[in-house]
Design a protein around this motif. Structure first.
Motif, PDB file in Angstrom:
ATOM      1  N   LYS A   1     -42.514 -25.322  29.595  1.00  0.00           N
ATOM      2  CA  LYS A   1     -42.033 -24.508  28.484  1.00  0.00           C
ATOM      3  C   LYS A   1     -40.746 -23.800  28.879  1.00  0.00           C
ATOM      4  O   LYS A   1     -40.640 -23.258  29.979  1.00  0.00           O
ATOM      5  CB  LYS A   1     -43.078 -23.477  28.069  1.00  0.00           C
ATOM      6  CG  LYS A   1     -42.741 -22.756  26.764  1.00  0.00           C
ATOM      7  CD  LYS A   1     -43.856 -21.796  26.369  1.00  0.00           C
ATOM      8  CE  LYS A   1     -43.569 -21.213  24.979  1.00  0.00           C
ATOM      9  NZ  LYS A   1     -42.254 -20.563  24.885  1.00  0.00           N
ATOM     10  N   GLU A   2     -39.777 -23.817  27.997  1.00  0.00           N
ATOM     11  CA  GLU A   2     -38.533 -23.094  28.233  1.00  0.00           C
ATOM     12  C   GLU A   2     -38.768 -21.600  28.074  1.00  0.00           C
ATOM     13  O   GLU A   2     -39.433 -21.165  27.124  1.00  0.00           O
ATOM     14  CB  GLU A   2     -37.453 -23.530  27.244  1.00  0.00           C
ATOM     15  CG  GLU A   2     -36.657 -24.730  27.662  1.00  0.00           C
ATOM     16  CD  GLU A   2     -35.431 -24.906  26.797  1.00  0.00           C
ATOM     17  OE1 GLU A   2     -34.353 -25.133  27.359  1.00  0.00           O
ATOM     18  OE2 GLU A   2     -35.551 -24.827  25.568  1.00  0.00           O
ATOM     19  N   SER A   3     -38.212 -20.829  28.976  1.00  0.00           N
ATOM     20  CA  SER A   3     -38.379 -19.374  28.887  1.00  0.00           C
ATOM     21  C   SER A   3     -37.519 -18.777  27.779  1.00  0.00           C
ATOM     22  O   SER A   3     -37.822 -17.700  27.263  1.00  0.00           O
ATOM     23  CB  SER A   3     -38.006 -18.722  30.225  1.00  0.00           C
ATOM     24  OG  SER A   3     -36.670 -19.044  30.587  1.00  0.00           O
ATOM     25  N   SER A   4     -36.455 -19.470  27.405  1.00  0.00           N
ATOM     26  CA  SER A   4     -35.513 -18.931  26.423  1.00  0.00           C
ATOM     27  C   SER A   4     -35.794 -19.382  24.991  1.00  0.00           C
ATOM     28  O   SER A   4     -35.068 -19.035  24.073  1.00  0.00           O
ATOM     29  CB  SER A   4     -34.083 -19.330  26.801  1.00  0.00           C
ATOM     30  OG  SER A   4     -33.957 -20.746  26.849  1.00  0.00           O
ATOM     31  N   SER A   5     -36.843 -20.196  24.795  1.00  0.00           N
ATOM     32  CA  SER A   5     -37.143 -20.670  23.453  1.00  0.00           C
ATOM     33  C   SER A   5     -38.620 -21.004  23.369  1.00  0.00           C
ATOM     34  O   SER A   5     -39.363 -20.900  24.342  1.00  0.00           O
ATOM     35  CB  SER A   5     -36.302 -21.906  23.125  1.00  0.00           C
ATOM     36  OG  SER A   5     -36.808 -23.049  23.795  1.00  0.00           O
ATOM     37  N   SER A   6     -39.039 -21.448  22.208  1.00  0.00           N
ATOM     38  CA  SER A   6     -40.430 -21.854  22.005  1.00  0.00           C
ATOM     39  C   SER A   6     -40.628 -23.337  22.268  1.00  0.00           C
ATOM     40  O   SER A   6     -41.721 -23.861  22.088  1.00  0.00           O
ATOM     41  CB  SER A   6     -40.860 -21.531  20.566  1.00  0.00           C
ATOM     42  OG  SER A   6     -40.032 -22.219  19.626  1.00  0.00           O
ATOM     43  N   GLY A   7     -39.575 -24.006  22.705  1.00  0.00           N
ATOM     44  CA  GLY A   7     -39.650 -25.438  22.938  1.00  0.00           C
ATOM     45  C   GLY A   7     -39.990 -25.790  24.370  1.00  0.00           C
ATOM     46  O   GLY A   7     -40.210 -24.927  25.230  1.00  0.00           O
ATOM     47  N   TYR A   8     -39.999 -27.105  24.642  1.00  0.00           N
ATOM     48  CA  TYR A   8     -40.342 -27.631  25.965  1.00  0.00           C
ATOM     49  C   TYR A   8     -39.219 -28.557  26.415  1.00  0.00           C
ATOM     50  O   TYR A   8     -38.757 -29.421  25.650  1.00  0.00           O
ATOM     51  CB  TYR A   8     -41.677 -28.373  25.916  1.00  0.00           C
ATOM     52  CG  TYR A   8     -42.848 -27.477  25.593  1.00  0.00           C
ATOM     53  CD1 TYR A   8     -43.648 -26.967  26.605  1.00  0.00           C
ATOM     54  CD2 TYR A   8     -43.126 -27.114  24.277  1.00  0.00           C
ATOM     55  CE1 TYR A   8     -44.725 -26.120  26.322  1.00  0.00           C
ATOM     56  CE2 TYR A   8     -44.194 -26.276  23.981  1.00  0.00           C
ATOM     57  CZ  TYR A   8     -44.988 -25.778  25.001  1.00  0.00           C
ATOM     58  OH  TYR A   8     -46.031 -24.950  24.725  1.00  0.00           O
ATOM     59  N   ARG A   9     -38.803 -28.367  27.655  1.00  0.00           N
ATOM     60  CA  ARG A   9     -37.673 -29.168  28.167  1.00  0.00           C
ATOM     61  C   ARG A   9     -37.749 -29.220  29.684  1.00  0.00           C
ATOM     62  O   ARG A   9     -38.099 -28.236  30.341  1.00  0.00           O
ATOM     63  CB  ARG A   9     -36.350 -28.559  27.717  1.00  0.00           C
ATOM     64  CG  ARG A   9     -35.125 -29.139  28.412  1.00  0.00           C
ATOM     65  CD  ARG A   9     -33.842 -28.487  27.937  1.00  0.00           C
ATOM     66  NE  ARG A   9     -33.387 -29.033  26.663  1.00  0.00           N
ATOM     67  CZ  ARG A   9     -32.281 -28.642  26.054  1.00  0.00           C
ATOM     68  NH1 ARG A   9     -31.532 -27.694  26.575  1.00  0.00           N
ATOM     69  NH2 ARG A   9     -31.921 -29.184  24.914  1.00  0.00           N
ATOM     70  N   LEU A  10     -37.398 -30.361  30.235  1.00  0.00           N
ATOM     71  CA  LEU A  10     -37.352 -30.529  31.688  1.00  0.00           C
ATOM     72  C   LEU A  10     -35.908 -30.508  32.160  1.00  0.00           C
ATOM     73  O   LEU A  10     -35.041 -31.107  31.523  1.00  0.00           O
ATOM     74  CB  LEU A  10     -37.990 -31.868  32.082  1.00  0.00           C
ATOM     75  CG  LEU A  10     -37.923 -32.203  33.583  1.00  0.00           C
ATOM     76  CD1 LEU A  10     -38.988 -31.434  34.336  1.00  0.00           C
ATOM     77  CD2 LEU A  10     -38.079 -33.700  33.809  1.00  0.00           C
ATOM     78  N   ALA A  11     -35.644 -29.809  33.280  1.00  0.00           N
ATOM     79  CA  ALA A  11     -34.320 -29.816  33.904  1.00  0.00           C
ATOM     80  C   ALA A  11     -34.503 -29.995  35.404  1.00  0.00           C
ATOM     81  O   ALA A  11     -35.109 -29.148  36.063  1.00  0.00           O
ATOM     82  CB  ALA A  11     -33.566 -28.522  33.600  1.00  0.00           C
ATOM     83  N   ILE A  12     -34.012 -31.118  35.932  1.00  0.00           N
ATOM     84  CA  ILE A  12     -34.095 -31.406  37.371  1.00  0.00           C
ATOM     85  C   ILE A  12     -32.762 -31.045  38.014  1.00  0.00           C
ATOM     86  O   ILE A  12     -31.718 -31.570  37.643  1.00  0.00           O
ATOM     87  CB  ILE A  12     -34.433 -32.882  37.627  1.00  0.00           C
ATOM     88  CG1 ILE A  12     -35.830 -33.200  37.090  1.00  0.00           C
ATOM     89  CG2 ILE A  12     -34.361 -33.199  39.123  1.00  0.00           C
ATOM     90  CD1 ILE A  12     -36.250 -34.637  37.306  1.00  0.00           C
ATOM     91  N   GLY A  13     -32.816 -30.137  38.984  1.00  0.00           N
ATOM     92  CA  GLY A  13     -31.608 -29.702  39.661  1.00  0.00           C
ATOM     93  C   GLY A  13     -31.227 -30.571  40.835  1.00  0.00           C
ATOM     94  O   GLY A  13     -30.041 -30.783  41.101  1.00  0.00           O
ATOM     95  N   GLU A  14     -32.233 -31.107  41.559  1.00  0.00           N
ATOM     96  CA  GLU A  14     -31.906 -31.891  42.745  1.00  0.00           C
ATOM     97  C   GLU A  14     -33.134 -32.700  43.178  1.00  0.00           C
ATOM     98  O   GLU A  14     -34.261 -32.217  43.102  1.00  0.00           O
ATOM     99  CB  GLU A  14     -31.441 -30.988  43.900  1.00  0.00           C
ATOM    100  CG  GLU A  14     -30.757 -31.733  45.023  1.00  0.00           C
ATOM    101  CD  GLU A  14     -29.395 -32.292  44.645  1.00  0.00           C
ATOM    102  OE1 GLU A  14     -28.898 -33.186  45.345  1.00  0.00           O
ATOM    103  OE2 GLU A  14     -28.806 -31.818  43.636  1.00  0.00           O
TER     104      GLU A  14
END
Length: 505
Positions: free
Chosen positions: A486-499
């Protein structure tokens, strides 16, 4: 600002005493201590101010707690006990006052950088890590000598002052403060300095990332997290963090760390068994505690002084591992990184992934999310590959998953695959295959179907998760994500891979 002791947040825990009411800047407490600046609040609900002693005209730190009385008893008792000890690596305590509605401790203002902020720019080398740990251990030994435990040793209370001192601050005299917890915490400080991670799950939302764990959930050793950690030091950290092993006294541990200051790099790097604390019992019994006299710790302290004088987080980068000089007559293998060339054969090393050999696998998508795959292997966790935003963690029911495909160029014996996420809470697994099936919807579908599971599926992956590599050599890897956080900045869900970091034998 290094003076703010954020503390460590236990899982699901709340501050024991909530802050209510904030003094005005300029207010003078006890007709002596003028508040100059509100630095912040810690996880225990205390307010920290920079102030000035209007009588002695010296800077002070003022730690306030609401209310006073019984609620502030532990804080005041710890301050009174610490005020009786004068030690170069302990913060000086000047005053402790209970006004009923509030209580406050007045202590030395340390202008410097907290360990948590130093490691934010990267872990430290062995010499500097030992220098910090020895200073903390020496301070803790002084406290234990009076019958008091510190109870609050963590990266937020270990400061490197601008005058070069390593200072331990803000003791807590609660029931959980024991000599044993202090020694365990010193092992954690060493782990933090060497790796940049705090080896406990309760690091919470603050500062230092949680400890790195393997696919079974076990804490990985410093040598598994990064190359170049001496074996003797790695064994010491493992022993101190092992709850099944007995602990040395603080004085014995100070002696062990002091001895490391006299070892050459090749001596420290030699493989060995567990650290023998019994060898230092006689030193611990001596009226004069052992002090580090070797060149290695001296170099470490000088390096820390350089950092403190710089006064910025960027300066912490000078404390990274020094480059390993090439031996006379040594040859450089084309395409091999410096860390790969410097490590002995057989030890896991980081493999430099060609960004052109990385792509996104999205068999059920519209191919709009397959760009920026190279961001996952560029060495910068701030540049990311991310999915679109979905209304549910199962990709909104539109797909079974997405992943990052990696071509190692040739078959390698993969030791581990580390994945750094921006937000915890994803589910994922590591797969391996024998062929490149192409970048298309059909090829991606075949990749997911034909690649075999080699890394245990992780429920609620941490921001940093490590998968064990396959037993057999493999050329192709797939980090496959089946659930979005879950994204902390919205009600949606998103994956972000940094490394993504691959280590091979």
């Amino acid at each position: 600002m290094a003076e703010l002791d954020e503390g460590l947040q236990a899982s699901g825990g709340n501050p024991q005493v909530l802050t209510f009411g904030t003094p005005s800047v300029g207010e003078i407490l006890a007709e002596r201590y003028q508040l100059e600046e509100h630095i912040g609040n810690d996880s225990l609900g205390r307010q920290l101010y920079r102030g000035i002693d209007v009588i002695l005209r010296r800077p002070v730190a003022v730690v306030l707690r609401y209310p006073g009385g019984e609620s502030a008893k532990e804080m005041l008792a710890a301050a009174v006990a610490a005020s009786r000890i004068v030690h170069p690596h302990l913060v000086g305590v000047y005053d402790a006052i209970d006004e009923g509605g509030r209580a406050y401790v007045v202590r030395e203002w340390v202008d410097g950088i907290a360990l948590r902020d130093i490691v934010a720019s990267g872990p430290l080398d062995a010499g500097r890590s030992v220098a910090i740990a020895w200073a903390v251990t020496d301070a803790v030994a002084a406290l234990h000598g009076t019958g008091m435990a510190h109870g609050n040793v963590h990266p937020g209370t270990v400061l490197v002052a601008h005058d070069g001192r390593v200072v331990l601050t803000d003791a807590r005299a609660d029931d959980g403060a024991t000599p044993e917890t202090d020694i365990r915490a010193i092992g954690a400080i060493l782990y933090c300095a060497l790796t940049g991670y705090w080896p406990h799950a309760e690091a919470g939302v603050y500062s230092v990332p949680d400890g790195v764990r393997d696919s079974s959930g076990a804490l990985t050793t410093p040598r598994q997290v990064r190359a170049g950690v001496p074996a003797h030091l790695d064994s010491l950290v493992a022993d101190l963090l092992n709850p099944d092993l007995p602990l040395p006294s603080a004085e014995s541990l100070a002696g062990e760390l002091a001895s490391m200051g006299t070892l050459d790099e090749d001596e420290m790097a030699e493989e060995g068994g567990r650290v023998d604390f019994d060898a230092f019992d006689s030193a611990a019994a001596s009226p004069v505690p052992p002090k580090p006299a070797g060149r290695k710790l001296a170099v470490g302290v000088v390096g820390l002084l350089v950092l403190a004088l710089a006064g910025t987080l960027a300066a912490a980068r000078v404390l990274g591992d020094p480059a390993t000089p090439e031996a006379p007559g040594a040859t450089t293998q084309p395409g091999a990184s410096a860390s790969q060339q410097a490590k002995p054969q057989g030890q896991p090393v980081e493999f430099k992934i060609d960004p052109s050999k990385v792509r996104i696998v999205d068999p059920q998508g519209d191919r709009k999310e397959v760009k920026d795959a190279a961001n996952t292997v560029d060495g910068d966790t701030n540049t990311v590959w991310k999915t679109a935003r979905y209304p549910k963690p199962d990709f909104g029911g539109l797909k079974t998953g997405m992943g990052v495909w990696i071509d190692l160029g040739e078959a390698k014996q993969v030791s581990s695959v580390q994945v750094v996420l921006q937000t915890p809470g994803a589910d994922g697994e590591l797969r391996a295959g024998t062929a490149d099936l192409g970048s298309s919807a059909q090829g991606d579908a075949a990749t997911v179907q034909q690649y075999t599971l080699v890394g245990q599926k992780r429920e609620s992956m941490n921001t940093t998760t490590i998968f064990n590599g396959p037993e057999a050599k493999t050329r192709y890897l797939l980090v496959w994500i089946t659930k979005l956080p879950k994204e902390s900045s919205s009600s949606g869900y998103r994956l972000a891979i940094g490394e993504i970091t691959v280590r091979v034998q």
